[in-house]
Design an enzyme around this catalytic site. Sequence first.
Site, PDB file in Angstrom:
ATOM      1  N   TYR A   1      33.266  33.290  33.215  1.00  0.00           N
ATOM      2  CA  TYR A   1      34.586  33.648  33.723  1.00  0.00           C
ATOM      3  C   TYR A   1      34.342  34.473  34.981  1.00  0.00           C
ATOM      4  O   TYR A   1      33.717  35.529  34.934  1.00  0.00           O
ATOM      5  CB  TYR A   1      35.340  34.475  32.683  1.00  0.00           C
TER       6      TYR A   1
ATOM      7  N   SER B   1      35.528  36.842  37.908  1.00  0.00           N
ATOM      8  CA  SER B   1      36.577  37.790  38.269  1.00  0.00           C
ATOM      9  C   SER B   1      36.352  38.225  39.705  1.00  0.00           C
ATOM     10  O   SER B   1      35.243  38.678  40.060  1.00  0.00           O
ATOM     11  CB  SER B   1      36.548  38.996  37.332  1.00  0.00           C
TER      12      SER B   1
ATOM     13  N   LEU C   1      42.017  44.344  35.599  1.00  0.00           N
ATOM     14  CA  LEU C   1      42.373  43.988  34.228  1.00  0.00           C
ATOM     15  C   LEU C   1      41.263  43.148  33.602  1.00  0.00           C
ATOM     16  O   LEU C   1      40.892  43.343  32.434  1.00  0.00           O
ATOM     17  CB  LEU C   1      43.712  43.244  34.211  1.00  0.00           C
ATOM     18  N   GLU C   2      40.758  42.188  34.331  1.00  0.00           N
ATOM     19  CA  GLU C   2      39.661  41.350  33.823  1.00  0.00           C
ATOM     20  C   GLU C   2      38.403  42.185  33.549  1.00  0.00           C
ATOM     21  O   GLU C   2      37.702  41.978  32.560  1.00  0.00           O
ATOM     22  CB  GLU C   2      39.373  40.246  34.836  1.00  0.00           C
ATOM     23  N   LEU C   3      38.104  43.120  34.433  1.00  0.00           N
ATOM     24  CA  LEU C   3      36.931  43.985  34.244  1.00  0.00           C
ATOM     25  C   LEU C   3      37.052  44.818  32.980  1.00  0.00           C
ATOM     26  O   LEU C   3      36.123  44.899  32.170  1.00  0.00           O
ATOM     27  CB  LEU C   3      36.750  44.880  35.467  1.00  0.00           C
TER      28      LEU C   3
END
Length: 581
Positions: free
Chosen positions: A415, A417, A488-490
């Site tokens: 994924y 980011s 947010l992904e982190l």
Amino acid sequence: MRIHFLLSLLVALSVLIEQGEVSGNVSDPQTVQCHERSMLDASVVRVYHGEVGRLGCPVSHHLSAYNYSLIWYRVQPDQGLEKPINVSLPNPRITADHKWLWFQPAFSEDAGQYVCVVRNGTHDHRTTLQLEVLLRANNGCVSQAAEGSCVVKVPLEESAELNCPDLQEFQLSPKSTPVKVKWSNKNCSNFSPKKWVSIVNKDSKIVIHIMRQNMEGNYTCVVEYHSGGKTLSFTRVVTLKAKSSSRLPKTPIIHNPNLDQIFTVKLGSEGRLECRALVFDEDLKPQLWWEVNGKTLQQLSDSRFTNITSYKEDELGDRTMMSVLLIQKFSSQDLHFNYTCHAHNTKGSASRTAKLQPEEYLPSVELGCGLGVVLVVTLVLFVVYHVYHLELLLLYRAYCGPDESATDRKEYDVYISYARNSEEETFVLLTLRRVLENELGYKVFIFDRDSLPGGTITDETLSYVGRSRRLMVVLSPNYLVQGTQALLELKAGLDAMAQAGDLRVILVQYQPISRDSWVRELRRARVALALIQWKGEKSSDLSSRFWKQLQVELPVRRRKNTLSEDSPALPMTTYTHTYPQ
């Protein structure tokens, strides 16, 4: 304290008890004389100013067998000429008597060179002698005689009498009669008149009742006599030394080799056998030597066998001798010989046989070579691992790494980011995605490309992050803007990594970032995770360090065409824009 000194003391105490008095009056004390001093062989004679002196002319045994004449000459100091000495004048101060030239007394002007010529009709024998006349302050006691002191050794705890040296010889001078002998002790003071001292001056002699070490020192005697109507004198110094008691058994004692000692020898090298023995004082004529198979080294006549002999004396003059037997190129046959050390003096003999054994062979060369090879191999392996450790890790993962896709039931490998609507978006879509999917065969999830429309961004983000094996974070200054989807992904990836452990985060630095601007989540991730740096064109080639580091962090993907040194470089049109480092 030495054991033979204790024995001597016990013997002396027993003698004192039998006599019943402290003085230790020993009957019939032994008269000891100075060690032999040959004045005939002295080329330099010293005498004090105003005292009697003499020069001796050596006459060989060959000439003394015939009638010969002896003439004395004096070398003139300024001219170097030899002038005969007239000894026939009435009452001369300088006289000749047999082999002696007498000065009665000698004055400072008499100092210089003298020549004696011995003739027997066919041969002339010339000898040059030097006379030195020394001054003595106030005619007082001297600690060193002009002629040099003579040494007298007296055994401990025994008695002895000392005569003034040369007393009998000087009585032979023409018309001379000794009248008085005056002794001074080692402190240049008169002897005490007390009777109960251990050492006294009696009848022109020194009488030692009980010899002790504190009596050692130089004692001075001054002899006065009348000759030719004049009072003449001469001075002598006696050096008194103590030696071990003669009542002790003085047979030699061998200390080395002892009964349990074994000498270790190395075949082909020099063998050293050491013999050390106490042989006592010099008067006993001590000897120390080695025998090989019952033969001395002279009888053996083998140049390989030599010896070195030395000795040292203790404070009582007893000798410890040492003889080292050297055997060159020691062979196995030499092990079967008998090596015996012998010590001998006039009191007896002692011997001791040495025991030998060969030195155990140590393969030092082989061990050294083996150790060197191990060190070289270790160094080579260290260098190889330091230079090619990424390649080695990739090779290990390719054959032995676990396939996560077979057990974790996750849908995506990576994924990605990144910050949207920025330059790094081009890097992600055109470079990272293409290599990961087309070249390496990974299944990549990009939210803007792969997510389904209509859902909530937060829920969708958390769902897809949880369904991926790796979260690749592309760092840049734009990524750190608060409130973006990238943060947010982190956070979602770090929480999943910390809680379940089935997700790993990969940090890729696309552009340099100031450490002061890092958010709290990124600082926490940087402590535990490695940071892979993109270096523009240097990292565009698939064989660069960037792609190797990245592949090590990605899940194992077994493919026939694994990343290698021969992989083609990325087309330069794929990503041409570079950024300042």
